[in-house]
Design an enzyme around this catalytic site. Sequence first.
Site, PDB file in Angstrom:
ATOM      1  N   ASN A  14      32.765 -49.066  37.345  1.00  0.00           N
ATOM      2  CA  ASN A  14      32.009 -50.059  37.094  1.00  0.00           C
ATOM      3  C   ASN A  14      31.998 -49.799  34.981  1.00  0.00           C
ATOM      4  OD1 ASN A  14      29.624 -50.620  36.221  1.00  0.00           O
ATOM      5  ND2 ASN A  14      28.066 -49.782  36.381  1.00  0.00           N
ATOM      6  N   ASP A 164      35.007 -52.326  46.875  1.00  0.00           N
ATOM      7  CA  ASP A 164      34.328 -53.205  47.001  1.00  0.00           C
ATOM      8  C   ASP A 164      33.487 -53.955  48.085  1.00  0.00           C
ATOM      9  OD1 ASP A 164      30.893 -53.120  46.591  1.00  0.00           O
ATOM     10  OD2 ASP A 164      31.139 -52.706  44.357  1.00  0.00           O
ATOM     11  N   ASN A 166      30.747 -54.698  48.790  1.00  0.00           N
ATOM     12  CA  ASN A 166      28.650 -55.349  48.826  1.00  0.00           C
ATOM     13  C   ASN A 166      28.369 -55.270  49.808  1.00  0.00           C
ATOM     14  OD1 ASN A 166      28.165 -54.841  46.217  1.00  0.00           O
ATOM     15  ND2 ASN A 166      29.198 -56.034  45.192  1.00  0.00           N
TER      16      ASN A 166
END
Length: 280
Positions: A14, A164, A166
Site C-alpha cells: 500500500n 493481492d 482481491n
Amino acid sequence: MDAAPLRVASFNVNGIRAAQRRGFEAWLAQRRPDVVGLQEMRCTPEQVPAGVFDGYHVAFHPGGLAGRNGVALLTTVAPSAIRMGFGHRSDPEGRYVEADLDLPGLALRVGSVYVPKGATWAGPDADPAKYRRKASFLASLGAHLRRSRLEAAASGREFLVMGDFNIAPTRADLRNWRSNQRSEGFLPQEREWFASILGPRTLHDVVRRLHPDAEGPYSWWSWLGQSFARDVGWRIDHQLATPGLARRALAAGVDRASSPEARMSDHAPVVVDYAVPSSG
C-alpha cells in the site's frame, strides 16, 4: 541432506514509501525471504527509498499511473528472464510481473499480481464499468496462468503466482461473509473464477492447503474503526503453486502486526516456507 527452506513472501505494501516509514525494512531484514512479491508500490523506480531492497535483485513494473498500482519481485538470485504484463489492456497499469529463477535445488517461474478491486453489479454501490473491468482482467489472467504454467512445466520449472487477488474464495476467508455476499471480493462470479484456476494438477492454494479448517488467516483489514483489533478481516492475498511445489510447503501464515499502531499496511505479508532439496 535437505537445504534450508525457501522462504517466499507476498505483501501488498500500500505504498512502499509509507511502508518503509512504518517498518518494512526491519521486517525484511528480520524475515529474510528468498523471494518477495510486492503489490501497490505506488511510485516510480527513482522514488523507491534508497537501500530498502539492498541484497535483492529487483524486477519492478511500475506502470504509468502516478501514485497507483505497481508490482515487483525481489529475489536473492538474478532472474534469467523477466516479463511485465500478460497481454491484457491493463498491462500499462503495472499489475503483473513474472520472472524465471534458477534457485539452488529449484527451477521456478514466479509471478506477482495485483488484481483490480472491482465493484458490485447491484445495489446503491454498483459500478458496472468497474465490475466488467475486473471480470475482463480475471478472464485474461486465468488464460495467462494456464499458459505460463504449462510453459514452465515444459522447461522443468515449478510455477508460483502470488499477490493481492482481491478475492476471498470461501466463507472461511472473511469474518462477515453473510453481510458481504453482494460485495466486491466475495461475489459468486469472483469465487467461481478463483475455484476454476485451482485443481489437483494445476494450482494449489498453499495457505489453505496447510490450514484447511482455519478461519482465515486474514491478510487485509480496513484502516477504519476496530476492524484490525477485532480481527474483522479478509483473506485476499494468496500464494498459488503447482502441485510439486505446493507439496513442499512446510509452514504458511500471515505476519499480522502486534497492534494497530505497528501495521506497515492495511495488508499483512503472507509467508510460506518450502522445502528445497540440496543442490549438492
